[in-house]
Design a protein around this motif. Structure first.
Motif, mmCIF file in Angstrom:
data_model
loop_
_atom_site.group_PDB
_atom_site.id
_atom_site.type_symbol
_atom_site.label_atom_id
_atom_site.label_comp_id
_atom_site.label_asym_id
_atom_site.label_seq_id
_atom_site.Cartn_x
_atom_site.Cartn_y
_atom_site.Cartn_z
ATOM 1 N N LEU A 57 0.832 -1.207 0.000
ATOM 2 C CA LEU A 57 0.000 0.000 0.000
ATOM 3 C C LEU A 57 0.863 1.252 0.000
ATOM 4 O O LEU A 57 0.551 2.233 -0.684
ATOM 5 C CB LEU A 57 -0.928 0.015 1.214
ATOM 6 C CG LEU A 57 -2.259 -0.725 1.091
ATOM 7 C CD1 LEU A 57 -3.108 -0.488 2.322
ATOM 8 C CD2 LEU A 57 -3.013 -0.274 -0.155
ATOM 9 N N LEU A 60 2.217 1.651 -3.452
ATOM 10 C CA LEU A 60 1.153 1.960 -4.415
ATOM 11 C C LEU A 60 0.557 3.334 -4.160
ATOM 12 O O LEU A 60 -0.015 3.946 -5.069
ATOM 13 C CB LEU A 60 0.054 0.881 -4.353
ATOM 14 C CG LEU A 60 0.482 -0.519 -4.808
ATOM 15 C CD1 LEU A 60 -0.602 -1.540 -4.511
ATOM 16 C CD2 LEU A 60 0.826 -0.517 -6.298
ATOM 17 N N ALA A 64 1.070 4.172 -9.012
ATOM 18 C CA ALA A 64 0.437 2.930 -9.446
ATOM 19 C C ALA A 64 1.471 2.028 -10.097
ATOM 20 O O ALA A 64 2.341 2.507 -10.821
ATOM 21 C CB ALA A 64 -0.690 3.237 -10.422
ATOM 22 N N ALA A 94 -7.475 -1.657 -2.980
ATOM 23 C CA ALA A 94 -6.861 -1.424 -4.290
ATOM 24 C C ALA A 94 -7.768 -1.958 -5.391
ATOM 25 O O ALA A 94 -8.715 -2.714 -5.130
ATOM 26 C CB ALA A 94 -5.486 -2.095 -4.358
ATOM 27 N N VAL A 110 -4.427 2.262 -5.809
ATOM 28 C CA VAL A 110 -4.933 2.308 -4.434
ATOM 29 C C VAL A 110 -6.282 3.027 -4.420
ATOM 30 O O VAL A 110 -6.476 4.016 -5.127
ATOM 31 C CB VAL A 110 -3.956 3.076 -3.533
ATOM 32 C CG1 VAL A 110 -4.458 3.094 -2.105
ATOM 33 C CG2 VAL A 110 -2.582 2.470 -3.597
#
Lengths: 161, 161
Positions: A57, A60, A64, A94, A110
């Motif tokens: 996470l 991301l 991306a 996500a 995300v």
DNA sequence: GAAATTTCGCTAACCAACTTAGTAAGATCC
DNA sequence: GGATCTTACTAAGTTGGTTAGCGAAATTTC
């Protein structure tokens, strides 16, 4: 009770440790690395996910990525990364989207929920750290920065060696 | 090839990240924590053991402990710790000895092989770090130390919170 | 000082998350 | 346009953790 933590039960059990006499700052660095390692585990469990998912996470949130690139950054196989993304998607953190130019690729994005999850837990810490930094003069900040990048370099060398 | 890492394949895929504009030193800290986390994994695999085993050796090198206390420090259950000690003993890195005063307890002692394993891998890094620190004036060292302990405190707070 | 409770170290059964191996689809390279 | 590489995935196996619970020893309580 015999003793709280009896580290020297007898001479025979206490082997001669070739002690570092580490300086205070080296000790502090050790400590920093230790909590730095413990923290993601604790935060992740608190947020109901695995350490790897939390790190995913984090990456991301910055940008991306596809599962393969994510895998490289997390130092896991792409097979494992696939599962990580599955779990993130299952929890609504996500989304998978097709890559517009490359039919093989998937872009993992995300969601707001995912971003909230990461930021919510870590914000207080970043705030404290920002404050800590604010308490330094520009000169001091430069010293700290030099030390930190130097330490990173030392560790990276071992990582590559 | 479409693009090395296409992070902005289209406007639709690039979500609006509420970016930190982290300062350089905060970035350096992040980086330090990242390599700090990667390093034990890499070193452990290189030495043919798990991350937990490496950390166990580190703790046991400083002082002999029982499995339960070891478990507490590693943040794992005593059941898992039992297995960790099993593996260390199997590889000749540690020995179990009876506690002289308490019939329930076991004292886990690192062997020379275990100590060599830990020190051998980490020495070059500590050497570099010691050098880095040597390049600082006493004043600078004090600044660094203050920053590091402050950072530890900030993170520990989140850990407890 | 005997009974109740706690602590220590362990085993057993289970489970989460990684690995390796291998596949199909699409991109890239002569 | 056929060979090769890359991406993402599935399946099966391994590792290393968890919870539950046990016996032995220590400690506390009455």
């Amino acid at each position: 009770m015999v003793s709280e933590i009896s580290t020297q039960p007898s001479e025979a059990l206490q082997t001669a440790v070739p002690r570092w006499r580490p300086s205070r700052s080296l000790e502090a660095l050790q400590e920093l690395l230790d909590v730095g390692e413990a923290l993601p585990e604790v935060v992740a469990r608190r947020a109901g996910m695995s350490t790897t998912e939390l790190h995913a996470l984090r990456h991301l949130s910055a940008e991306a990525l596809g599962p393969v690139e994510l895998a490289r950054r997390l130092r896991i196989t792409s097979a494992a990364s696939s599962g990580v993304v599955d779990r993130l998607v299952a929890h609504g953190h996500a989304e998978r989207r097709p890559h517009p130019d490359d039919g093989r690729r998937t872009v993992v994005v995300v969601t707001d929920s995912g971003r909230a999850e990461v930021i919510g837990w870590l914000r207080p810490m970043f705030q404290s750290l920002a404050e800590l930094e604010g308490s330094l003069t520009p000169d001091e900040r430069a010293v700290v920065e030099r030390y930190l990048t130097g330490a990173v370099e030392a560790m990276r060398t071992l990582l590559r060696g």
